[in-house]
Design a protein around this motif. Sequence first.
Motif, PDB file in Angstrom:
ATOM      1  N   ALA A   2       0.830  -1.206   0.000  1.00 14.50           N
ATOM      2  CA  ALA A   2       0.000   0.000   0.000  1.00 14.50           C
ATOM      3  C   ALA A   2       0.864   1.255   0.000  1.00 14.50           C
ATOM      4  O   ALA A   2       0.545   2.247  -0.658  1.00 14.50           O
ATOM      5  CB  ALA A   2      -0.933  -0.006   1.209  1.00 14.50           C
ATOM      6  N   ALA A   3       1.967   1.238   0.748  1.00 10.49           N
ATOM      7  CA  ALA A   3       2.848   2.400   0.771  1.00 10.49           C
ATOM      8  C   ALA A   3       3.478   2.627  -0.595  1.00 10.49           C
ATOM      9  O   ALA A   3       3.626   3.764  -1.058  1.00 10.49           O
ATOM     10  CB  ALA A   3       3.939   2.205   1.826  1.00 10.49           C
ATOM     11  N   TYR A   6       0.979   4.150  -3.102  1.00 11.83           N
ATOM     12  CA  TYR A   6       0.789   5.597  -2.959  1.00 11.83           C
ATOM     13  C   TYR A   6       1.723   6.366  -3.885  1.00 11.83           C
ATOM     14  O   TYR A   6       1.392   7.444  -4.372  1.00 11.83           O
ATOM     15  CB  TYR A   6       1.052   5.994  -1.499  1.00 11.83           C
ATOM     16  N   PRO A  59       2.307   7.780   3.396  1.00 10.48           N
ATOM     17  CA  PRO A  59       2.137   6.556   4.198  1.00 10.48           C
ATOM     18  C   PRO A  59       3.437   5.776   4.317  1.00 10.48           C
ATOM     19  O   PRO A  59       4.225   5.701   3.380  1.00 10.48           O
ATOM     20  CB  PRO A  59       1.087   5.763   3.399  1.00 10.48           C
ATOM     21  N   VAL A  61       5.315   2.229   6.791  1.00  8.09           N
ATOM     22  CA  VAL A  61       4.975   0.956   7.436  1.00  8.09           C
ATOM     23  C   VAL A  61       5.520   0.907   8.855  1.00  8.09           C
ATOM     24  O   VAL A  61       6.675   1.261   9.102  1.00  8.09           O
ATOM     25  CB  VAL A  61       5.534  -0.225   6.608  1.00  8.09           C
ATOM     26  N   LEU A  71      -0.110   0.300   8.420  1.00  5.77           N
ATOM     27  CA  LEU A  71       0.191   1.404   7.508  1.00  5.77           C
ATOM     28  C   LEU A  71      -0.141   2.724   8.195  1.00  5.77           C
ATOM     29  O   LEU A  71      -1.306   2.998   8.511  1.00  5.77           O
ATOM     30  CB  LEU A  71      -0.608   1.255   6.213  1.00  5.77           C
ATOM     31  N   VAL A  73      -0.982   6.405   8.248  1.00 10.05           N
ATOM     32  CA  VAL A  73      -1.587   7.316   7.273  1.00 10.05           C
ATOM     33  C   VAL A  73      -1.810   8.715   7.827  1.00 10.05           C
ATOM     34  O   VAL A  73      -2.229   9.613   7.090  1.00 10.05           O
ATOM     35  CB  VAL A  73      -2.927   6.754   6.746  1.00 10.05           C
ATOM     36  N   LEU A  84      -3.852   4.403  11.757  1.00 15.24           N
ATOM     37  CA  LEU A  84      -3.290   3.229  11.097  1.00 15.24           C
ATOM     38  C   LEU A  84      -4.358   2.542  10.243  1.00 15.24           C
ATOM     39  O   LEU A  84      -5.556   2.614  10.553  1.00 15.24           O
ATOM     40  CB  LEU A  84      -2.737   2.221  12.106  1.00 15.24           C
ATOM     41  N   ARG A  85      -3.883   1.863   9.199  1.00  8.88           N
ATOM     42  CA  ARG A  85      -4.774   1.113   8.321  1.00  8.88           C
ATOM     43  C   ARG A  85      -4.145  -0.240   8.008  1.00  8.88           C
ATOM     44  O   ARG A  85      -2.913  -0.383   8.033  1.00  8.88           O
ATOM     45  CB  ARG A  85      -5.004   1.902   7.033  1.00  8.88           C
ATOM     46  N   PRO A  87      -2.448  -2.751   5.933  1.00  5.81           N
ATOM     47  CA  PRO A  87      -1.711  -2.608   4.659  1.00  5.81           C
ATOM     48  C   PRO A  87      -2.217  -3.531   3.556  1.00  5.81           C
ATOM     49  O   PRO A  87      -1.983  -3.275   2.374  1.00  5.81           O
ATOM     50  CB  PRO A  87      -0.268  -2.934   5.046  1.00  5.81           C
ATOM     51  N   GLU A  91      -7.924   1.063  -0.212  1.00  7.29           N
ATOM     52  CA  GLU A  91      -7.795   2.473   0.156  1.00  7.29           C
ATOM     53  C   GLU A  91      -9.071   3.018   0.782  1.00  7.29           C
ATOM     54  O   GLU A  91      -9.058   4.053   1.431  1.00  7.29           O
ATOM     55  CB  GLU A  91      -7.426   3.295  -1.084  1.00  7.29           C
TER      56      GLU A  91
END
Length: 718
Positions: A2-3, A6, A59, A61, A71, A73, A84-85, A87, A91
Amino acid sequence: MAAARYHGAELVAADYRGPITEVTPSPASLVQWLSEQGMVAKAMSLKFRYLVRMTNTPPFVLIFKDGGAGLFVGADPARGVVWLRDPMGTEGDIPVAVDELRLSQVWTGDVVLVQRSRNQSENEAPINLAWLTRMVLRERRSLRDISIASVVLSLLTIFPALIVMQVIDKVVNHHSMATLIAISMIILTLTSYETLLSYGRREIVLVLSTRLDSRIALVIFSRLLSLPLEYFERQQAGTVIGRVAQIYKVRDFITGKLMSTFLDMFTLMVILPFLFFMSSTLAWMTMAAAGLIGLLVVIFIGPVGRLIGRVIAAEMRRANIMYESVAGIRTLKTLALEPSRRVEWDVATADVVRAKLDAGRMANWPSTLSMPLEMFISRGVILVGAYLLLTGSSTLGAGGLVAFMMLGGRVASPLVSLAKLLEEFTEVRSALGEAGAVLNQPTETKALTNGMRPRIEGALSFEDVNFTYPAGSTKALDEVNFEIPAGTSLGIVGRSGSGKSTLTRLLQGVSRNYTGFLKLDGVDLREINLTHLRKSFGVVLQDNFLFRGTIRDNITANRPGLTLEDAVRAARLAGAEEFIERMPGGYETWIEEGSTNISGGQRQRLAIARAVITDPKLMILDEATSALDPESEALVNANLKRISKGRTMIIVSHRLSSLVDCDLILVMERGKVADLAPHEVLVERCAIYRQLWLQQNRHLDPQGNKRVTPAPLLAEGD
């Protein structure tokens, strides 16, 4: 993932390959993997008080204690929480607010910062002096510490000369024991400081040298591996290795002569003003002599440089003979080629000796011409100083003259070293040029790190594909058009030079400068990430290379993290399990260099096991059975029938009998598609295929069945 997403990069978790000893990914292994994928990553430890202040960052880790990750954010310093989300989520997932207490229970304190590389990094920049300078300047902190230590040491070198001057002028002349004791205590103190500071500087220089050495080695090997296969096919391996090895001359120059001269220059800058203060006449004489030495070196730079270039070229030619002799030692011994190779080696050695003699003799001239000047600096100045002292032209006393000589030698040495450094720089520049001739070739780095990573099923489509080899004058592929659905077994046949292997080269991304469209599952092959593409394929060649190591290591070569069970499963699928179990060490049996302790059929089955261990949806076999005996070929073909289930198989073979069971057979002729159909159809309608079939299988009927030969009749006698 995910990072990275982005920043516009698509990464696949399945591509991650960490050390086999790690149960969960460590920050260091994640950083290394992200760097290989073309990202810029850095692992670091943070306190929560700093984490909560990072409100305007992309973002990144957070590493958790259980091996998981979160993640980051956003943050809210006022509330003391971070957002945090998951990963692995989408989205659209709602971030969760976490305070310090809850986070401390799961967070290790480690984070991995990620961003996409926007500028040309040192891994892709041309190998030249600018690149070398940037490599050195990356160690600014060490250079700063070395500079400070060198300045202090240079200042300390002034005091012994001053002390000697005082000893001669006051202690000896006035017989002052008290002054001698005081001076002795000062000398002991200064000596202690100088010893400790020198040790510290040597330690920093050692660390700096090893860091530069390792960084250069890493960049060189990475650059070498990123060169396209086509380049290695056009160059002699010995020449490539010889040229790349020249970079180590550059390394030795940086960490040796250049570093020592750099440190000596601090001594020069500190002591030179003091010498002019003591006696400007003697200082100018010292500078003039050193300047003449530098001028001599500069004059000879061009001629010496040209001769050094000859030495490097001759050494590479000799190294190429050595490499070819070792690599082809089996052929050399079999054909009794030792005498002819010795003659070639002797001639190459003679060329190297002549080149070195010419370069050495030319380099000897500036050394010989500068020797009187060096002697004048070390011996003549003291005579001139004594003359000035006797004639009253100088106020410098006897002690001052001795002190000047002590410091003058420290000044002359850096000046002479700086002049001679220019001579060595010529050789280094030639070596750098030779290494750059290989390492500055266009690389596959962009294709290896960028591009789409679609799910591979195996459907292929060629649309008006044309391809010509760089040195070729005719098309290797000419308006090739065909398509096959996923799960098809496709045989490719044709006469020599018809374009069979060229098709597989294009599929593997070895050559990408074709025209037309080559699509894999509807996606143009040039749009697919090259690393992802090659990892999605299983490739077995006619002569497969096995690395020196265990059977298990070779089977799991492209997936080091896989277990023994995975290796056993792949070996069973490839039909290699039965002979592996008979080996003394089983899967831990050591394969010698060149695979000399296993047969050709065993090597092919291990290569197939290595190809199927990743469960690829598309496999390419390029003349994989052509070098095998009939029994080994039959065994491998039987295994391939089992392997082909649920996969797209591309099988290139000149033995048509091994392709009879393929769903489709593609017939190539002079780079064009002559026909595409099953075996039964081709023997009926394709003249080229029928001719090839009859040439190889005269004992069979055209449909592949055994032809019945009637028993001969006995002649009746009278």
